[in-house]
Motif scaffolding. Sequence first.
Motif, PDB file in Angstrom:
ATOM      1  N   ARG A 193       0.839  -1.209   0.000  1.00  0.00           N
ATOM      2  CA  ARG A 193       0.000   0.000   0.000  1.00  0.00           C
ATOM      3  C   ARG A 193       0.866   1.248   0.000  1.00  0.00           C
ATOM      4  O   ARG A 193       0.578   2.202  -0.724  1.00  0.00           O
ATOM      5  N   ILE A 194       1.946   1.235   0.775  1.00  0.00           N
ATOM      6  CA  ILE A 194       2.870   2.374   0.761  1.00  0.00           C
ATOM      7  C   ILE A 194       3.437   2.539  -0.632  1.00  0.00           C
ATOM      8  O   ILE A 194       3.526   3.654  -1.159  1.00  0.00           O
ATOM      9  N   TRP A 195       3.819   1.435  -1.270  1.00  0.00           N
ATOM     10  CA  TRP A 195       4.378   1.491  -2.624  1.00  0.00           C
ATOM     11  C   TRP A 195       3.378   2.144  -3.585  1.00  0.00           C
ATOM     12  O   TRP A 195       3.751   2.963  -4.418  1.00  0.00           O
ATOM     13  N   GLU A 196       2.098   1.790  -3.461  1.00  0.00           N
ATOM     14  CA  GLU A 196       1.068   2.402  -4.302  1.00  0.00           C
ATOM     15  C   GLU A 196       0.985   3.907  -4.048  1.00  0.00           C
ATOM     16  O   GLU A 196       0.840   4.693  -4.985  1.00  0.00           O
ATOM     17  N   LEU A 197       1.060   4.299  -2.777  1.00  0.00           N
ATOM     18  CA  LEU A 197       0.926   5.710  -2.414  1.00  0.00           C
ATOM     19  C   LEU A 197       2.077   6.561  -2.934  1.00  0.00           C
ATOM     20  O   LEU A 197       1.915   7.773  -3.120  1.00  0.00           O
ATOM     21  N   ILE A 198       3.245   5.955  -3.157  1.00  0.00           N
ATOM     22  CA  ILE A 198       4.395   6.738  -3.620  1.00  0.00           C
ATOM     23  C   ILE A 198       4.630   6.579  -5.120  1.00  0.00           C
ATOM     24  O   ILE A 198       5.711   6.853  -5.611  1.00  0.00           O
ATOM     25  N   ALA A 199       3.589   6.176  -5.858  1.00  0.00           N
ATOM     26  CA  ALA A 199       3.702   6.066  -7.318  1.00  0.00           C
ATOM     27  C   ALA A 199       3.975   7.438  -7.930  1.00  0.00           C
ATOM     28  O   ALA A 199       4.691   7.564  -8.919  1.00  0.00           O
ATOM     29  N   ALA A 200       3.413   8.462  -7.334  1.00  0.00           N
ATOM     30  CA  ALA A 200       3.663   9.851  -7.724  1.00  0.00           C
ATOM     31  C   ALA A 200       4.278  10.540  -6.506  1.00  0.00           C
ATOM     32  O   ALA A 200       4.061  10.099  -5.375  1.00  0.00           O
ATOM     33  N   PRO A 201       5.045  11.600  -6.723  1.00  0.00           N
ATOM     34  CA  PRO A 201       5.680  12.279  -5.584  1.00  0.00           C
ATOM     35  C   PRO A 201       4.665  12.689  -4.513  1.00  0.00           C
ATOM     36  O   PRO A 201       3.604  13.240  -4.819  1.00  0.00           O
ATOM     37  N   VAL A 202       5.007  12.388  -3.276  1.00  0.00           N
ATOM     38  CA  VAL A 202       4.139  12.667  -2.138  1.00  0.00           C
ATOM     39  C   VAL A 202       5.030  12.856  -0.912  1.00  0.00           C
ATOM     40  O   VAL A 202       6.135  12.318  -0.863  1.00  0.00           O
ATOM     41  N   SER A 203       4.557  13.597   0.068  1.00  0.00           N
ATOM     42  CA  SER A 203       5.352  13.753   1.291  1.00  0.00           C
ATOM     43  C   SER A 203       5.154  12.538   2.188  1.00  0.00           C
ATOM     44  O   SER A 203       4.119  11.858   2.139  1.00  0.00           O
ATOM     45  N   VAL A 204       6.145  12.279   3.019  1.00  0.00           N
ATOM     46  CA  VAL A 204       6.047  11.184   3.986  1.00  0.00           C
ATOM     47  C   VAL A 204       4.843  11.424   4.891  1.00  0.00           C
ATOM     48  O   VAL A 204       4.113  10.492   5.226  1.00  0.00           O
ATOM     49  N   GLY A 205       4.602  12.662   5.264  1.00  0.00           N
ATOM     50  CA  GLY A 205       3.454  12.995   6.111  1.00  0.00           C
ATOM     51  C   GLY A 205       2.130  12.631   5.471  1.00  0.00           C
ATOM     52  O   GLY A 205       1.206  12.166   6.146  1.00  0.00           O
ATOM     53  N   GLU A 206       2.020  12.814   4.156  1.00  0.00           N
ATOM     54  CA  GLU A 206       0.791  12.434   3.455  1.00  0.00           C
ATOM     55  C   GLU A 206       0.604  10.921   3.460  1.00  0.00           C
ATOM     56  O   GLU A 206      -0.520  10.429   3.586  1.00  0.00           O
ATOM     57  N   VAL A 207       1.705  10.178   3.319  1.00  0.00           N
ATOM     58  CA  VAL A 207       1.637   8.714   3.382  1.00  0.00           C
ATOM     59  C   VAL A 207       1.137   8.293   4.755  1.00  0.00           C
ATOM     60  O   VAL A 207       0.214   7.471   4.880  1.00  0.00           O
ATOM     61  N   VAL A 208       1.718   8.858   5.806  1.00  0.00           N
ATOM     62  CA  VAL A 208       1.322   8.527   7.175  1.00  0.00           C
ATOM     63  C   VAL A 208      -0.150   8.863   7.391  1.00  0.00           C
ATOM     64  O   VAL A 208      -0.923   8.053   7.929  1.00  0.00           O
ATOM     65  N   SER A 209      -0.574  10.029   6.956  1.00  0.00           N
ATOM     66  CA  SER A 209      -1.954  10.454   7.133  1.00  0.00           C
ATOM     67  C   SER A 209      -2.929   9.502   6.435  1.00  0.00           C
ATOM     68  O   SER A 209      -3.953   9.115   7.017  1.00  0.00           O
ATOM     69  N   THR A 210      -2.608   9.107   5.222  1.00  0.00           N
ATOM     70  CA  THR A 210      -3.463   8.183   4.481  1.00  0.00           C
ATOM     71  C   THR A 210      -3.558   6.840   5.194  1.00  0.00           C
ATOM     72  O   THR A 210      -4.650   6.283   5.345  1.00  0.00           O
ATOM     73  N   LEU A 211      -2.422   6.318   5.632  1.00  0.00           N
ATOM     74  CA  LEU A 211      -2.419   5.021   6.308  1.00  0.00           C
ATOM     75  C   LEU A 211      -3.202   5.071   7.617  1.00  0.00           C
ATOM     76  O   LEU A 211      -3.883   4.105   7.974  1.00  0.00           O
ATOM     77  N   MET A 212      -3.124   6.190   8.318  1.00  0.00           N
ATOM     78  CA  MET A 212      -3.851   6.320   9.578  1.00  0.00           C
ATOM     79  C   MET A 212      -5.361   6.308   9.349  1.00  0.00           C
ATOM     80  O   MET A 212      -6.102   5.841  10.206  1.00  0.00           O
ATOM     81  N   THR A 213      -5.825   6.806   8.208  1.00  0.00           N
ATOM     82  CA  THR A 213      -7.255   6.776   7.913  1.00  0.00           C
ATOM     83  C   THR A 213      -7.701   5.396   7.430  1.00  0.00           C
ATOM     84  O   THR A 213      -8.857   5.031   7.595  1.00  0.00           O
ATOM     85  N   GLU A 214      -6.782   4.631   6.873  1.00  0.00           N
ATOM     86  CA  GLU A 214      -7.127   3.314   6.324  1.00  0.00           C
ATOM     87  C   GLU A 214      -6.965   2.181   7.330  1.00  0.00           C
ATOM     88  O   GLU A 214      -7.592   1.135   7.192  1.00  0.00           O
ATOM     89  N   TYR A 215      -6.090   2.359   8.313  1.00  0.00           N
ATOM     90  CA  TYR A 215      -5.810   1.317   9.308  1.00  0.00           C
ATOM     91  C   TYR A 215      -5.943   1.908  10.702  1.00  0.00           C
ATOM     92  O   TYR A 215      -5.711   3.091  10.907  1.00  0.00           O
ATOM     93  N   GLU A 216      -6.291   1.082  11.662  1.00  0.00           N
ATOM     94  CA  GLU A 216      -6.353   1.537  13.054  1.00  0.00           C
ATOM     95  C   GLU A 216      -4.947   1.495  13.632  1.00  0.00           C
ATOM     96  O   GLU A 216      -4.465   0.443  14.055  1.00  0.00           O
ATOM     97  N   VAL A 217      -4.277   2.628  13.623  1.00  0.00           N
ATOM     98  CA  VAL A 217      -2.904   2.704  14.102  1.00  0.00           C
ATOM     99  C   VAL A 217      -2.653   4.083  14.698  1.00  0.00           C
ATOM    100  O   VAL A 217      -3.179   5.085  14.203  1.00  0.00           O
ATOM    101  N   GLU A 218      -1.899   4.110  15.767  1.00  0.00           N
ATOM    102  CA  GLU A 218      -1.521   5.375  16.392  1.00  0.00           C
ATOM    103  C   GLU A 218      -0.514   6.101  15.505  1.00  0.00           C
ATOM    104  O   GLU A 218       0.298   5.459  14.825  1.00  0.00           O
ATOM    105  N   GLN A 219      -0.533   7.423  15.543  1.00  0.00           N
ATOM    106  CA  GLN A 219       0.350   8.205  14.686  1.00  0.00           C
ATOM    107  C   GLN A 219       1.816   7.878  14.922  1.00  0.00           C
ATOM    108  O   GLN A 219       2.572   7.698  13.972  1.00  0.00           O
ATOM    109  N   SER A 220       2.243   7.772  16.173  1.00  0.00           N
ATOM    110  CA  SER A 220       3.660   7.524  16.453  1.00  0.00           C
ATOM    111  C   SER A 220       4.093   6.166  15.900  1.00  0.00           C
ATOM    112  O   SER A 220       5.181   6.048  15.330  1.00  0.00           O
TER     113      SER A 220
END
Length: 99
Positions: free
Chosen positions: A47-74
């Motif tokens: 899923r991370i690999w899919e998210l970085i198909a186009a340039p994106v910030s690491v923060g955007e990747v983290v934010s997307t994953l947090m909305t898709e999975y139940e995980v704490e930000q840290s």
Amino acid sequence: MIKNPHLTLQTGVVQEQGNIVSDMDGDKVMMNITNGNYYNLGQIGGRIWELIAAPVSVGEVVSTLMTEYEVEQSECEEQVFSFLKHLLDQKLIQIGDEL
């Protein structure tokens, strides 16, 4: 590309060219054409690999994953940074502010 990179939430990241990725029962597997190595990215790594198909910030990747999975930000940040560092060490991604 940055030499001696330091990943932050503001760092831009994008896939490096020359990789073939396939889905195998929900897990992503990848072969790097340049070095001939195979990598099992797993489900979340895929899923991370899919998210970085186009340039994106690491923060955007983290934010997307947090909305898709139940995980704490840290925990999410720690895992994303670790995964991206591994990809960077293998020269599978590019990072920088200009991406």
